[in-house]
Design a protein around this motif. Structure first.
Motif, PDB file in Angstrom:
ATOM      1  N   LEU A 242       1.156   6.373  -7.039  1.00  0.00           N
ATOM      2  CA  LEU A 242       0.049   7.208  -7.469  1.00  0.00           C
ATOM      3  C   LEU A 242       0.449   8.729  -7.208  1.00  0.00           C
ATOM      4  O   LEU A 242       0.047   9.459  -7.954  1.00  0.00           O
ATOM      5  CB  LEU A 242      -0.918   6.710  -6.493  1.00  0.00           C
ATOM      6  CG  LEU A 242      -2.288   7.676  -6.907  1.00  0.00           C
ATOM      7  CD1 LEU A 242      -3.178   7.381  -8.074  1.00  0.00           C
ATOM      8  CD2 LEU A 242      -3.542   7.303  -5.666  1.00  0.00           C
ATOM      9  N   ALA A 243       1.052   8.963  -6.251  1.00  0.00           N
ATOM     10  CA  ALA A 243       1.670  10.320  -6.133  1.00  0.00           C
ATOM     11  C   ALA A 243       2.590  10.882  -7.176  1.00  0.00           C
ATOM     12  O   ALA A 243       2.367  11.985  -7.590  1.00  0.00           O
ATOM     13  CB  ALA A 243       2.079  10.447  -4.513  1.00  0.00           C
TER      14      ALA A 243
ATOM     15  N   VAL B 205       0.906  -1.425   0.092  1.00  0.00           N
ATOM     16  CA  VAL B 205       0.082   0.079  -0.020  1.00  0.00           C
ATOM     17  C   VAL B 205       1.148   1.303   0.086  1.00  0.00           C
ATOM     18  O   VAL B 205       0.653   2.308  -0.431  1.00  0.00           O
ATOM     19  CB  VAL B 205      -0.973   0.136   1.188  1.00  0.00           C
ATOM     20  CG1 VAL B 205      -1.629   1.293   1.246  1.00  0.00           C
ATOM     21  CG2 VAL B 205      -2.125  -1.049   1.152  1.00  0.00           C
ATOM     22  N   SER B 206       1.914   1.293   0.649  1.00  0.00           N
ATOM     23  CA  SER B 206       2.869   2.377   0.751  1.00  0.00           C
ATOM     24  C   SER B 206       3.517   2.550  -0.605  1.00  0.00           C
ATOM     25  O   SER B 206       3.587   3.739  -1.031  1.00  0.00           O
ATOM     26  CB  SER B 206       4.016   2.092   1.757  1.00  0.00           C
ATOM     27  OG  SER B 206       3.453   1.813   3.138  1.00  0.00           O
ATOM     28  N   TYR B 207       3.856   1.563  -1.120  1.00  0.00           N
ATOM     29  CA  TYR B 207       4.630   1.716  -2.607  1.00  0.00           C
ATOM     30  C   TYR B 207       3.396   2.251  -3.641  1.00  0.00           C
ATOM     31  O   TYR B 207       3.840   2.938  -4.288  1.00  0.00           O
ATOM     32  CB  TYR B 207       4.909   0.337  -3.049  1.00  0.00           C
ATOM     33  CG  TYR B 207       5.490   0.426  -4.547  1.00  0.00           C
ATOM     34  CD1 TYR B 207       6.671   0.744  -4.828  1.00  0.00           C
ATOM     35  CD2 TYR B 207       4.664  -0.340  -5.591  1.00  0.00           C
ATOM     36  CE1 TYR B 207       7.312   0.896  -5.828  1.00  0.00           C
ATOM     37  CE2 TYR B 207       5.373  -0.162  -6.736  1.00  0.00           C
ATOM     38  CZ  TYR B 207       6.520   0.160  -6.831  1.00  0.00           C
ATOM     39  OH  TYR B 207       6.893   0.166  -8.223  1.00  0.00           O
ATOM     40  N   MET B 208       2.341   1.841  -3.572  1.00  0.00           N
ATOM     41  CA  MET B 208       1.308   2.152  -4.536  1.00  0.00           C
ATOM     42  C   MET B 208       0.856   3.515  -4.209  1.00  0.00           C
ATOM     43  O   MET B 208       0.412   4.305  -5.226  1.00  0.00           O
ATOM     44  CB  MET B 208      -0.034   1.152  -4.278  1.00  0.00           C
ATOM     45  CG  MET B 208       0.147  -0.247  -4.858  1.00  0.00           C
ATOM     46  SD  MET B 208      -1.057  -1.394  -4.576  1.00  0.00           S
ATOM     47  CE  MET B 208      -0.352  -2.969  -5.197  1.00  0.00           C
ATOM     48  N   ALA B 209       0.978   4.089  -2.963  1.00  0.00           N
ATOM     49  CA  ALA B 209       0.436   5.368  -2.741  1.00  0.00           C
ATOM     50  C   ALA B 209       1.484   6.360  -3.108  1.00  0.00           C
ATOM     51  O   ALA B 209       1.331   7.364  -3.853  1.00  0.00           O
ATOM     52  CB  ALA B 209       0.373   5.554  -1.287  1.00  0.00           C
ATOM     53  N   PHE B 210       2.835   5.817  -3.221  1.00  0.00           N
ATOM     54  CA  PHE B 210       4.063   6.672  -3.705  1.00  0.00           C
ATOM     55  C   PHE B 210       3.842   6.758  -5.192  1.00  0.00           C
ATOM     56  O   PHE B 210       3.890   7.835  -5.840  1.00  0.00           O
ATOM     57  CB  PHE B 210       5.285   5.895  -3.437  1.00  0.00           C
ATOM     58  CG  PHE B 210       6.452   6.284  -4.108  1.00  0.00           C
ATOM     59  CD1 PHE B 210       7.201   7.692  -3.779  1.00  0.00           C
ATOM     60  CD2 PHE B 210       6.902   5.586  -5.141  1.00  0.00           C
ATOM     61  CE1 PHE B 210       8.032   7.923  -4.520  1.00  0.00           C
ATOM     62  CE2 PHE B 210       7.879   6.019  -6.107  1.00  0.00           C
ATOM     63  CZ  PHE B 210       8.700   7.234  -5.631  1.00  0.00           C
TER      64      PHE B 210
ATOM     65  N   GLN C  35       6.644   1.322 -14.938  1.00  0.00           N
ATOM     66  CA  GLN C  35       5.463   0.744 -14.267  1.00  0.00           C
ATOM     67  C   GLN C  35       4.731  -0.309 -15.208  1.00  0.00           C
ATOM     68  O   GLN C  35       4.631  -1.409 -14.564  1.00  0.00           O
ATOM     69  CB  GLN C  35       4.477   2.069 -14.041  1.00  0.00           C
ATOM     70  CG  GLN C  35       5.016   3.011 -13.019  1.00  0.00           C
ATOM     71  CD  GLN C  35       5.544   2.594 -11.637  1.00  0.00           C
ATOM     72  OE1 GLN C  35       5.042   1.504 -11.213  1.00  0.00           O
ATOM     73  NE2 GLN C  35       6.506   2.928 -11.030  1.00  0.00           N
TER      74      GLN C  35
END
Length: 481
Positions: A122-123, A115-120, A154
Motif C-alpha cells: 500500500l505504501a 499485514v506487513s506485506y500489504m502495508a508495504f 501485483q
C-alpha cells in the motif's frame, strides 16, 4: 508529453483506470464462476488453483497468527487439501506454493507477515501515485511506466507463484517507484541546468589502492564459493545418484558422503535410499528412508518409501507403522489407500477391503482396483459383492484381455460360472489361447459339465503343453493330462 489538454488528460486517465478495474472485476468474478466469464472456473488450471487457494485458507484458519511456516505449504498441503483435489491428483502430484503471493504470505507467515506485506504494498502504491501526480514532463511518463509495471506484478501475483525472476523484478520495481520522486526531480533540475553546469572544478582522478582492492576481491571470491555450495552439492548428489542407479557402488558412497555432510537435508537421505533400492540393498534403503523421514516431519515420500522398504525386508509391523503415518499425512489419496489395502491383504482381509473400497469409491473408473476388490471379497467370503465388483470392472472395460481374464477368475471363484462364460465368449471368438481355454474349462467344471471342461482343458494344452491351470483341471477331473 503534454500533447493532451489537462482536462482531457485527466479524463483519459480516469477512463483507463475504470476500464482496468472493470476488467479485473470481470476476471475475478469469472474465476469464482460468476458473470460473463464464469466459464473460467471450469478450466483445469483455474480449478486446480482453486484447490490450492482453499488449502491456503485452511492453513490460515488453523494457524492464523504465524501460519504454517515459510516453505511449509508443500509439507502440510496433502493433509489439509480437499477430497476432490486428492481424488483427481496422482499420488505425488503436490503443490509447494499457493499459486497466489498474498495467500502464500497468509498461509506461510500468518496475519503478521501478510499485514506487513500489504502495508508495504500500500505504501509503495501511494508513493507511486504521488510520484506520477507531482512529476512534470518526461518524468511523469517514466514514473507512470514504472508504477504500471509494479501494478502489473501485483495483479499477476494474485494468481501465480513468486518465481525468483518475478520476485526480483517486484522488489526492483518497488524500489524504483519509491525512489522516483526525489531522484527524477533531481534529474529534471540537472537537465534544465544544461551540460555546462558542472564544468569547472575538475579534479585529478585518485589512484586506486591495491591492498583494499585485493582484500575486496578475496572476499568476493569467498562469498561466491560459499554461495555456490548448495548448487555444487546438488550437482554432486545428482551425479552420484545417476551413477548408483547404473550399478556403480562408488556413487552410493558419494551420496552417503553428501547426505552426512548436510544431515539436516532429507532429500539427500531419500536419494541415498532410492539408490540403495536400485542396487538391491533394501536394508540400507530402509535406514536411509528412516533418516529422511526423521528430518521431514510432514513429508509423504520418505515415510511411504520407508514403508515399502520395511515390507520388502519382511518387517511388517514397521511397514504398517509407516503406512499409517503416510495415511495421516495424506488421508484422502486413493492411490495410498489402495496400496495400503494391498499390503494389509495378507494380514487382515477386512481391513484391506475397507481401504480398497475407499480407493474405488474415490476413483470408480479404475478397472484394476475393481478386480482387486473382487479378489479380496472372494477371500472374505462375500461372493455377491465380489460378483458386483467383477461386473463393474467388465462394464468399464469390456475389451481388454488381461482385465477380463481376471474378471473371469473372480466370477468363477465367486460361484458365477455362467457370468464368467458370458465374459469369455467374445474373447474366445476373437482369439484362442491356453489361458482363456483353461478359464472356460474351469467355468464348465463349476457348472458340473466335466466332458466340456475336459475338452477345453485339452484344447488349452495344444497351445501350451504344460499350462498349469489346464493340467490341474484335468487332474481334478481324474483324467490324465
Amino acid at each position: 508529453a503534454n500533447w493532451l489538454p489537462p482536462r482531457w488528460a485527466k479524463l483519459v486517465a480516469a477512463l483507463a483506470l475504470g476500464v482496468g478495474l472493470a476488467g479485473l472485476g470481470l476476471v475475478a468474478a469469472g474465476v469464482s464462476g460468476a458473470g460473463p466469464l464464469g466459464g473460467l472456473a471450469t478450466r483445469a488450471g483455474v480449478r486446480q488453483r482453486g484447490y490450492y487457494w482453499d488449502t491456503a485458507w485452511t492453513m490460515l484458519e488453523r494457524n492464523p497468527l504465524l501460519g504454517v511456516g515459510f516453505d511449509g505449504f508443500g509439507t502440510f498441503y496433502r493433509g489439509l487439501r480437499d477430497v476432490a483435489d486428492a481424488t483427481g491428483a496422482a499420488l505425488f502430484q503436490v503443490a509447494d506454493a499457493a499459486h497466489s503471493v498474498p495467500l502464500g504470505m497468509l498461509a506461510g507467515g500468518g496475519l503478521l507477515t501478510a499485514v506487513s506485506y500489504m502495508a508495504f504494498a500500500l505504501a509503495v502504491g501511494v508513493l507511486g501515485v504521488w510520484s506520477v501526480v507531482t512529476a512534470q514532463g518526461a518524468s511523469r511518463l517514466l514514473n507512470a511506466a514504472v508504477l504500471s509495471a509494479w501494478a502489473a506484478y501485483q495483479v499477476q501475483s494474485l494468481v501465480s507463484i513468486d518465481v525468483p525472476a518475478l520476485a526480483v523484478w517486484h522488489w526492483l520495481l518497488a524500489g524504483a517507484v519509491v525512489a522516483g520522486i526525489p531522484l527524477r526531480r533531481a534529474a529534471d533540475r540537472d537537465a534544465r541546468k544544461g551540460s555546462g553546469a558542472t564544468r569547472g572544478n575538475r579534479t585529478s582522478p585518485r589512484r586506486p589502492r591495491p591492498a583494499p582492492a585485493a582484500i575486496t576481491a578475496v572476499l568476493i571470491l569467498a562469498a561466491l564459493w560459499a554461495g555456490t555450495f548448495p548448487a555444487r552439492r546438488d550437482v554432486a548428489a545428482g551425479s552420484a545418484y545417476r551413477a548408483a542407479s547404473d550399478g556403480d557402488h562408488s556413487g552410493l558412497a558419494e551420496l552417503e558422503r553428501v547426505a552426512t555432510a548436510v544431515p539436516w537435508e532429507p532429500e539427500y537421505w531419500e536419494s541415498l535410499g532410492r539408490a540403495s533400492v536400485a542396487l538391491g540393498d533394501q536394508a540400507a534403503a530402509l535406514a536411509a528412508f528412516e533418516e529422511a523421514a526423521s528430518r521431514d516431519p510432514g513429508g509423504l515420500s520418505p515415510v511411504l518409501n520407508a514403508a515399502r522398504a520395511a515390507a520388502a525386508t519382511g518387517q511388517d509391523a514397521l511397514a504398517a507403522h509407516y503406512y499409517r503415518l503416510a495415511l495421516s499425512r495424506d488421508p484422502h489419496s486413493p492411490e495410498l489407500s489402495f496400496e495400503f489395502g494391498q499390503f494389509m491383504a495378507s494380514e487382515d482381509v477386512q481391513a484391506a477391503i475397507d481401504h480398497v473400497e475407499r480407493a474405488v469409491s474415490a476413483r470408480p473408473e479404475t478397472t484394476t482396483w475393481w478386480v482387486y476388490l473382487g479378489k479380496l471379497l472372494v477371500l472374505a467370503g462375500h461372493d455377491e459383492r465380489a460378483i458386483e465388483a467383477a461386473q463393474a470392472a467388465h462394464d468399464l472395460d469390456p475389451e481388454t484381455y488381461g482385465t477380463n481374464a481376471d474378471v473371469v477368475r473372480v466370477l468363477i471363484q465367486a460361484g458365477a460360472p455362467q457370468a464368467a462364460l458370458e465374459v469369455l465368449e467374445p474373447l474366445l471368438a476373437r482369439a484362442e489361447d491356453a489361458n482363456l481355454l483353461a478359464l472356460a474349462g474351469a467355468a464348465y467344471e463349476t457348472l458340473d459339465e466335466p466332458e466340456r471342461a475336459e475338452a477345453l482343458y485339452r484344447r488349452a494344452l495344444t497351445y501350451d503343453g504344460d499350462f498349469p491351470e489346464a493340467v490341474q483341471g484335468l487332474t481334478r477331473l481324474g483324467t490324465a493330462p
